[in-house]
Motif scaffolding. Sequence first.
Motif, PDB file in Angstrom:
ATOM      1  N   THR A  25       0.859  -1.109  -0.043  1.00  0.00           N
ATOM      2  CA  THR A  25       0.227  -0.003   0.042  1.00  0.00           C
ATOM      3  C   THR A  25       0.882   1.245   0.114  1.00  0.00           C
ATOM      4  O   THR A  25       0.710   2.316  -0.636  1.00  0.00           O
ATOM      5  CB  THR A  25      -0.902   0.089   1.127  1.00  0.00           C
ATOM      6  OG1 THR A  25      -1.736  -1.080   1.385  1.00  0.00           O
ATOM      7  CG2 THR A  25      -1.879   1.210   1.098  1.00  0.00           C
ATOM      8  N   MET A  26       1.968   1.224   0.575  1.00  0.00           N
ATOM      9  CA  MET A  26       3.032   2.317   0.826  1.00  0.00           C
ATOM     10  C   MET A  26       3.442   2.562  -0.531  1.00  0.00           C
ATOM     11  O   MET A  26       3.403   3.809  -0.962  1.00  0.00           O
ATOM     12  CB  MET A  26       3.972   2.184   1.778  1.00  0.00           C
ATOM     13  CG  MET A  26       3.912   2.100   3.161  1.00  0.00           C
ATOM     14  SD  MET A  26       5.110   1.807   4.124  1.00  0.00           S
ATOM     15  CE  MET A  26       4.865   2.465   5.729  1.00  0.00           C
ATOM     16  N   VAL A  27       3.907   1.643  -1.216  1.00  0.00           N
ATOM     17  CA  VAL A  27       4.498   1.980  -2.617  1.00  0.00           C
ATOM     18  C   VAL A  27       3.416   2.341  -3.462  1.00  0.00           C
ATOM     19  O   VAL A  27       3.624   3.346  -4.386  1.00  0.00           O
ATOM     20  CB  VAL A  27       5.090   0.549  -3.088  1.00  0.00           C
ATOM     21  CG1 VAL A  27       5.299   0.786  -4.514  1.00  0.00           C
ATOM     22  CG2 VAL A  27       6.347   0.079  -2.269  1.00  0.00           C
ATOM     23  N   LYS A  28       2.202   1.866  -3.722  1.00  0.00           N
ATOM     24  CA  LYS A  28       1.095   2.286  -4.282  1.00  0.00           C
ATOM     25  C   LYS A  28       0.793   3.860  -3.951  1.00  0.00           C
ATOM     26  O   LYS A  28       0.827   4.790  -4.948  1.00  0.00           O
ATOM     27  CB  LYS A  28      -0.120   1.427  -4.236  1.00  0.00           C
ATOM     28  CG  LYS A  28      -1.313   2.180  -5.143  1.00  0.00           C
ATOM     29  CD  LYS A  28      -0.913   1.784  -6.493  1.00  0.00           C
ATOM     30  CE  LYS A  28      -2.160   2.415  -7.481  1.00  0.00           C
ATOM     31  NZ  LYS A  28      -1.729   2.359  -8.752  1.00  0.00           N
ATOM     32  N   MET A  29       0.711   4.200  -2.753  1.00  0.00           N
ATOM     33  CA  MET A  29       0.637   5.649  -2.432  1.00  0.00           C
ATOM     34  C   MET A  29       1.878   6.377  -2.805  1.00  0.00           C
ATOM     35  O   MET A  29       1.606   7.675  -3.404  1.00  0.00           O
ATOM     36  CB  MET A  29       0.661   5.763  -0.942  1.00  0.00           C
ATOM     37  CG  MET A  29      -0.781   5.140  -0.268  1.00  0.00           C
ATOM     38  SD  MET A  29      -1.031   4.852   1.635  1.00  0.00           S
ATOM     39  CE  MET A  29      -0.962   6.593   2.020  1.00  0.00           C
ATOM     40  N   LEU A  30       3.010   6.110  -2.694  1.00  0.00           N
ATOM     41  CA  LEU A  30       3.981   6.882  -3.033  1.00  0.00           C
ATOM     42  C   LEU A  30       4.242   6.920  -4.542  1.00  0.00           C
ATOM     43  O   LEU A  30       4.985   7.791  -5.220  1.00  0.00           O
ATOM     44  CB  LEU A  30       5.531   6.072  -2.576  1.00  0.00           C
ATOM     45  CG  LEU A  30       5.768   6.281  -0.968  1.00  0.00           C
ATOM     46  CD1 LEU A  30       6.709   5.357  -0.694  1.00  0.00           C
ATOM     47  CD2 LEU A  30       5.877   7.740  -0.898  1.00  0.00           C
ATOM     48  N   ASP A  31       3.582   6.155  -5.108  1.00  0.00           N
ATOM     49  CA  ASP A  31       3.367   6.322  -6.751  1.00  0.00           C
ATOM     50  C   ASP A  31       2.805   7.699  -7.187  1.00  0.00           C
ATOM     51  O   ASP A  31       3.112   8.022  -8.326  1.00  0.00           O
ATOM     52  CB  ASP A  31       2.837   5.176  -7.389  1.00  0.00           C
ATOM     53  CG  ASP A  31       2.646   5.222  -9.077  1.00  0.00           C
ATOM     54  OD1 ASP A  31       3.731   5.342  -9.427  1.00  0.00           O
ATOM     55  OD2 ASP A  31       1.685   4.547  -9.721  1.00  0.00           O
ATOM     56  N   ILE A  91       2.135  -2.540  -9.354  1.00  0.00           N
ATOM     57  CA  ILE A  91       1.209  -1.371  -8.788  1.00  0.00           C
ATOM     58  C   ILE A  91       0.342  -0.861  -9.915  1.00  0.00           C
ATOM     59  O   ILE A  91      -0.608  -0.187  -9.343  1.00  0.00           O
ATOM     60  CB  ILE A  91       1.737  -0.619  -8.021  1.00  0.00           C
ATOM     61  CG1 ILE A  91       2.803   0.402  -8.954  1.00  0.00           C
ATOM     62  CG2 ILE A  91       2.720  -1.173  -6.639  1.00  0.00           C
ATOM     63  CD1 ILE A  91       3.757   1.499  -7.961  1.00  0.00           C
ATOM     64  N   ASP A  92       0.571  -0.802 -11.065  1.00  0.00           N
ATOM     65  CA  ASP A  92      -0.654  -0.343 -12.040  1.00  0.00           C
ATOM     66  C   ASP A  92      -1.727  -0.981 -12.134  1.00  0.00           C
ATOM     67  O   ASP A  92      -2.927  -0.470 -12.476  1.00  0.00           O
ATOM     68  CB  ASP A  92       0.130  -0.316 -13.670  1.00  0.00           C
ATOM     69  CG  ASP A  92       1.196   0.872 -13.654  1.00  0.00           C
ATOM     70  OD1 ASP A  92       1.275   1.791 -12.540  1.00  0.00           O
ATOM     71  OD2 ASP A  92       1.756   0.766 -14.696  1.00  0.00           O
ATOM     72  N   HIS A  93      -1.826  -2.210 -11.451  1.00  0.00           N
ATOM     73  CA  HIS A  93      -2.957  -3.002 -11.412  1.00  0.00           C
ATOM     74  C   HIS A  93      -3.655  -3.044 -10.032  1.00  0.00           C
ATOM     75  O   HIS A  93      -4.804  -3.257 -10.046  1.00  0.00           O
ATOM     76  CB  HIS A  93      -2.784  -4.481 -11.749  1.00  0.00           C
ATOM     77  CG  HIS A  93      -2.221  -4.661 -13.135  1.00  0.00           C
ATOM     78  ND1 HIS A  93      -2.919  -5.035 -14.102  1.00  0.00           N
ATOM     79  CD2 HIS A  93      -0.858  -5.120 -13.628  1.00  0.00           C
ATOM     80  CE1 HIS A  93      -2.179  -5.202 -15.046  1.00  0.00           C
ATOM     81  NE2 HIS A  93      -0.806  -5.201 -14.823  1.00  0.00           N
ATOM     82  N   LEU A  94      -3.277  -1.990  -9.446  1.00  0.00           N
ATOM     83  CA  LEU A  94      -3.782  -1.919  -8.023  1.00  0.00           C
ATOM     84  C   LEU A  94      -4.514  -0.633  -7.973  1.00  0.00           C
ATOM     85  O   LEU A  94      -4.539   0.077  -8.776  1.00  0.00           O
ATOM     86  CB  LEU A  94      -2.684  -1.749  -6.927  1.00  0.00           C
ATOM     87  CG  LEU A  94      -1.883  -2.914  -6.698  1.00  0.00           C
ATOM     88  CD1 LEU A  94      -0.950  -2.737  -5.756  1.00  0.00           C
ATOM     89  CD2 LEU A  94      -2.653  -4.292  -6.244  1.00  0.00           C
ATOM     90  N   PRO A  95      -5.776  -0.630  -7.193  1.00  0.00           N
ATOM     91  CA  PRO A  95      -6.633   0.550  -6.903  1.00  0.00           C
ATOM     92  C   PRO A  95      -6.048   1.641  -6.429  1.00  0.00           C
ATOM     93  O   PRO A  95      -4.838   1.555  -5.800  1.00  0.00           O
ATOM     94  CB  PRO A  95      -7.747   0.008  -6.059  1.00  0.00           C
ATOM     95  CG  PRO A  95      -7.452  -1.081  -5.289  1.00  0.00           C
ATOM     96  CD  PRO A  95      -6.269  -1.875  -6.143  1.00  0.00           C
ATOM     97  N   LYS A  96      -6.463   2.863  -6.836  1.00  0.00           N
ATOM     98  CA  LYS A  96      -5.488   4.110  -6.454  1.00  0.00           C
ATOM     99  C   LYS A  96      -5.826   4.382  -4.748  1.00  0.00           C
ATOM    100  O   LYS A  96      -6.807   3.682  -4.331  1.00  0.00           O
ATOM    101  CB  LYS A  96      -6.404   5.305  -7.027  1.00  0.00           C
ATOM    102  CG  LYS A  96      -6.025   5.498  -8.265  1.00  0.00           C
ATOM    103  CD  LYS A  96      -6.519   6.793  -9.143  1.00  0.00           C
ATOM    104  CE  LYS A  96      -6.585   6.995 -10.538  1.00  0.00           C
ATOM    105  NZ  LYS A  96      -5.134   7.526 -10.920  1.00  0.00           N
TER     106      LYS A  96
END
Length: 114
Positions: A25-31, A91-96
């Motif tokens: 989740t952190m990595v997705k948020m940092l995106d 992470i491109d496949h994960l929800p925002k």
Amino acid sequence: MEFSTIEIEKAATILKLLGDKTRLTMVKMLDTNDYCVCEFVEIFKVSQPAISQHVRKLKDAGLVRETRRSQWVIYSLNKESDVLPFVQSLIDHLPKQDFKLQELEQQGLRISCE
């Protein structure tokens, strides 16, 4: 394209690292945004040492970098990381996760490090 043993090992290490829901989740948020540890503490509702340990593991893998702004340490994705294209494809496949930042702002807990 065939992967070498080193690349497979590195991929396995990264997948293991991102197998933790908080780090993923952190990595997705940092995106999409940079964060301070204290913001992660508020978002994930865990202790500062626990958040710091998650961030340290991401830093050790080369995925995250830190920047100092006066007393604040701001974390961002390391755009120069050799594993970022691999991680980005995941992470491109994960929800925002931007809603987490919006919730912080609504609660008046978004840190202004300027």
